[in-house]
Motif scaffolding. Structure first.
Motif, PDB file in Angstrom:
ATOM      1  N   UNK A  45       0.816  -1.212   0.000  1.00 24.91           N
ATOM      2  CA  UNK A  45       0.000   0.000   0.000  1.00 24.91           C
ATOM      3  C   UNK A  45       0.851   1.264   0.000  1.00 24.91           C
ATOM      4  N   UNK A  46       1.899   1.269   0.802  1.00 20.28           N
ATOM      5  CA  UNK A  46       2.768   2.458   0.880  1.00 20.28           C
ATOM      6  C   UNK A  46       3.441   2.710  -0.467  1.00 20.28           C
ATOM      7  N   UNK A  47       3.905   1.644  -1.115  1.00 21.40           N
ATOM      8  CA  UNK A  47       4.531   1.817  -2.435  1.00 21.40           C
ATOM      9  C   UNK A  47       3.547   2.434  -3.413  1.00 21.40           C
ATOM     10  N   UNK A  48       2.333   1.910  -3.437  1.00 19.01           N
ATOM     11  CA  UNK A  48       1.325   2.435  -4.359  1.00 19.01           C
ATOM     12  C   UNK A  48       0.976   3.875  -4.070  1.00 19.01           C
ATOM     13  N   UNK A  87      10.509   2.132  -7.707  1.00 16.74           N
ATOM     14  CA  UNK A  87       9.624   1.645  -6.636  1.00 16.74           C
ATOM     15  C   UNK A  87       8.789   0.469  -7.141  1.00 16.74           C
ATOM     16  N   UNK A  88       8.292   0.584  -8.364  1.00 15.87           N
ATOM     17  CA  UNK A  88       7.499  -0.512  -8.941  1.00 15.87           C
ATOM     18  C   UNK A  88       8.372  -1.759  -9.082  1.00 15.87           C
ATOM     19  N   UNK A  89       9.639  -1.594  -9.438  1.00 13.95           N
ATOM     20  CA  UNK A  89      10.547  -2.732  -9.529  1.00 13.95           C
ATOM     21  C   UNK A  89      10.728  -3.421  -8.188  1.00 13.95           C
ATOM     22  N   UNK A  95       6.843  -9.105  -4.563  1.00 10.78           N
ATOM     23  CA  UNK A  95       5.717  -9.988  -4.882  1.00 10.78           C
ATOM     24  C   UNK A  95       6.194 -11.289  -5.521  1.00 10.78           C
ATOM     25  N   UNK A  96       7.244 -11.207  -6.305  1.00 13.49           N
ATOM     26  CA  UNK A  96       7.806 -12.423  -6.904  1.00 13.49           C
ATOM     27  C   UNK A  96       8.356 -13.336  -5.814  1.00 13.49           C
ATOM     28  N   UNK A 120      -0.638  -7.650 -12.337  1.00 11.12           N
ATOM     29  CA  UNK A 120       0.628  -7.692 -13.068  1.00 11.12           C
ATOM     30  C   UNK A 120       0.492  -7.144 -14.473  1.00 11.12           C
ATOM     31  N   UNK A 121      -0.576  -7.529 -15.162  1.00  8.70           N
ATOM     32  CA  UNK A 121      -0.731  -7.093 -16.548  1.00  8.70           C
ATOM     33  C   UNK A 121      -0.991  -5.591 -16.643  1.00  8.70           C
ATOM     34  N   UNK A 122      -1.942  -5.097 -15.860  1.00 12.43           N
ATOM     35  CA  UNK A 122      -2.283  -3.673 -15.947  1.00 12.43           C
ATOM     36  C   UNK A 122      -1.146  -2.776 -15.465  1.00 12.43           C
ATOM     37  N   UNK A 123      -0.516  -3.141 -14.357  1.00  9.80           N
ATOM     38  CA  UNK A 123       0.551  -2.279 -13.848  1.00  9.80           C
ATOM     39  C   UNK A 123       1.793  -2.353 -14.740  1.00  9.80           C
TER      40      UNK A 123
END
Length: 183
Positions: A45-48, A87-89, A95-96, A120-123
């Protein structure tokens, strides 16, 4: 407006692509609402939230570059775009490791797998658009003072705002849907 008609048509087609994907996600979410809410707790949540602030701030800088006629703001926007990608990386890596990212699912129900597949697909599609946006802002930075090239800086700004707009829809759909429900 006339000089930018091609860009507006391109952005409309991009909106339709993301619109269809978000609609399909909404249908899947309505069929698996409780499972999607529970799965959203596993996102960072914090990352998002930080990434939302970063993208909105970068959009502000792009607008400032147009208003103040200062290409320094384009550099700031590009830096924030790179921070967003970083951050997304980190989020994808975490998550991986947890077995919740596409192609590496571990011990997830079919609804959770569906949630993380859409996530995964949308982001990732959005992340590709952020990358293209950074390249366009870089090209705009180089051509900023060229009097013959007025369309690219403006079109790069439109594209960047579009990328931010898409994130404004993605963020609540994935990160906020389960916030009021316990895990």
């Amino acid at each position: 407006m006339k000089n930018h008609m091609g860009m507006w048509i391109f952005l409309a087609s991009e909106m339709m692509i993301f619109g269809v994907l978000i609609f399909l996600y909404q249908v899947a979410m309505n069929q698996n609402l409780n499972e999607f809410r529970m799965a959203s707790h596993d996102l960072h949540f914090i990352h998002g939230t930080v990434n939302t602030v970063i993208l909105l701030t970068s959009s502000y800088f792009v607008a400032l570059s147009d208003v103040k006629k200062n290409r320094l703001f384009l550099i700031l926007a590009m830096i924030l775009g790179v921070v967003f990608i970083s951050i997304k990386g980190f989020e994808y890596y975490d998550l991986t490791q947890e077995g919740k990212f596409p192609l590496n699912f571990k011990d997830l129900s079919s609804a959770e797998t569906l949630f993380f597949t859409y996530y995964g697909f949308l982001t990732f599609l959005h992340l590709l658009h952020v990358s293209v946006g950074i390249l366009l802002l870089g090209a705009a930075w180089f051509l900023y003072y060229n009097p013959k090239e007025k369309n690219l800086p403006h079109n790069a700004g439109l594209y960047w705002h579009f990328v931010d707009l898409v994130w404004v829809f993605i963020y609540p759909l994935f990160y906020l849907i389960g916030r009021n429900y316990g895990k």
